[in-house]
Design a protein around this motif. Structure first.
Motif, short mmCIF file in Angstrom:
data_model
loop_
_atom_site.label_atom_id
_atom_site.label_comp_id
_atom_site.label_asym_id
_atom_site.label_seq_id
_atom_site.Cartn_x
_atom_site.Cartn_y
_atom_site.Cartn_z
N PRO A 120 0.84 -1.20 0.00
CA PRO A 120 0.00 0.00 0.00
C PRO A 120 0.87 1.25 0.00
CG PRO A 120 0.05 -0.96 2.19
CD PRO A 120 0.84 -1.87 1.30
N ARG A 121 0.52 2.22 -0.83
CA ARG A 121 1.24 3.49 -0.90
C ARG A 121 0.25 4.61 -1.19
NH1 ARG A 121 7.01 3.54 -2.76
NH2 ARG A 121 7.89 1.85 -1.56
N LEU A 122 0.63 5.80 -0.80
CA LEU A 122 -0.14 6.99 -1.16
C LEU A 122 0.57 7.64 -2.34
CD1 LEU A 122 -2.48 8.90 -0.53
CD2 LEU A 122 -0.90 10.23 0.87
N ALA A 123 -0.16 7.84 -3.43
CA ALA A 123 0.41 8.45 -4.63
C ALA A 123 -0.11 9.87 -4.76
CB ALA A 123 0.03 7.64 -5.86
N VAL A 124 0.69 10.74 -5.34
CA VAL A 124 0.24 12.07 -5.74
C VAL A 124 0.34 12.13 -7.25
CG1 VAL A 124 0.80 13.23 -3.59
CG2 VAL A 124 2.52 13.06 -5.35
N SER A 125 -0.58 12.86 -7.86
CA SER A 125 -0.64 12.81 -9.31
C SER A 125 -1.30 14.04 -9.89
CB SER A 125 -1.44 11.58 -9.74
OG SER A 125 -1.64 11.57 -11.13
N PRO A 126 -0.81 14.48 -11.06
CA PRO A 126 -1.60 15.43 -11.85
C PRO A 126 -2.80 14.68 -12.43
CG PRO A 126 0.44 14.90 -12.98
CD PRO A 126 0.48 14.21 -11.67
N ILE A 127 -3.88 15.41 -12.64
CA ILE A 127 -5.13 14.81 -13.14
C ILE A 127 -5.61 15.59 -14.35
CG2 ILE A 127 -7.53 14.27 -12.59
CD1 ILE A 127 -6.71 14.50 -9.61
N ILE A 128 -5.98 14.88 -15.38
CA ILE A 128 -6.71 15.47 -16.51
C ILE A 128 -8.04 14.72 -16.57
CG2 ILE A 128 -6.79 15.85 -18.99
CD1 ILE A 128 -3.72 15.83 -18.94
N GLU A 129 -9.12 15.45 -16.41
CA GLU A 129 -10.44 14.83 -16.34
C GLU A 129 -11.31 15.33 -17.48
OE1 GLU A 129 -14.28 15.06 -13.40
OE2 GLU A 129 -12.30 15.14 -12.50
N TYR A 130 -11.87 14.39 -18.23
CA TYR A 130 -12.84 14.71 -19.28
C TYR A 130 -14.09 13.88 -19.02
CZ TYR A 130 -15.06 15.41 -23.74
OH TYR A 130 -15.97 15.74 -24.71
N LYS A 131 -15.17 14.57 -18.72
CA LYS A 131 -16.43 13.94 -18.30
C LYS A 131 -16.15 13.02 -17.12
CE LYS A 131 -18.81 14.49 -22.65
NZ LYS A 131 -19.62 13.86 -23.68
N HIS A 132 -16.25 11.69 -17.28
CA HIS A 132 -16.01 10.76 -16.18
C HIS A 132 -14.68 10.01 -16.32
CE1 HIS A 132 -19.81 11.13 -14.05
NE2 HIS A 132 -20.39 11.23 -15.24
N ILE A 133 -13.92 10.29 -17.35
CA ILE A 133 -12.64 9.63 -17.58
C ILE A 133 -11.52 10.50 -17.01
CG2 ILE A 133 -11.06 8.70 -19.31
CD1 ILE A 133 -13.73 7.20 -19.11
N MET A 134 -10.62 9.87 -16.25
CA MET A 134 -9.50 10.60 -15.63
C MET A 134 -8.18 9.98 -16.08
SD MET A 134 -11.05 11.06 -11.81
CE MET A 134 -9.91 12.30 -11.28
#
Length: 129
Positions: free
Chosen positions: A90-104
């Motif tokens: 188990p790990r905690l990740a940090v991430s940039p997000i690009i979201e279009y409608k319900h797809i990330m």
């Protein structure tokens, strides 16, 4: 008798002021201010792969900027289960997000492995909420 007239006059004035305050012009449409920034928890499930690492990521806290109704960009933290060196960790990740409608689209960063190598993966997810 004078006190009763004064109280009756005050009650009438208060009633008139209340009626005046409740009147709204029918011609003016009310516009809701659209928020450009969002902060909250994502109800998301994603999978990611890279650097001989497979990750299953779930939604966590995020901060996003809304460009349009369907397109957002931001950053978030994802509680994850990664398979690294044939072990599930188990790990905690940090991430940039690009979201279009319900797809990330995400690029989780998990920190370093036992060989002091950075762990990055690339993935796709679906936002339920």
């Amino acid at each position: 008798m004078n006190i009763f007239k004064t109280m009756a006059l005050l009650c009438l004035l208060q009633g008139a002021a209340t009626l005046h305050a409740q009147e709204k012009p029918a011609d003016v449409p009310q516009q809701a201010a659209e928020k450009k920034y969002e902060a909250g928890f994502d109800g998301m499930l994603a999978v990611s792969y890279g650097s001989d690492t497979f990750g299953i990521n779930v939604g966590g806290p995020s901060l996003k900027y809304r460009f349009s109704k369907n397109f957002k960009v931001g950053v978030g933290a994802f509680p994850s289960l990664i398979v690294l060196d044939k072990k599930a960790v188990p790990r905690l990740a940090v991430s940039p997000i690009i979201e279009y409608k319900h797809i990330m689209f995400i690029t989780p960063y998990y920190g370093y492995d036992t060989n002091d190598k950075q762990i990055w993966t690339f993935g796709i997810g679906y936002k339920f909420i």
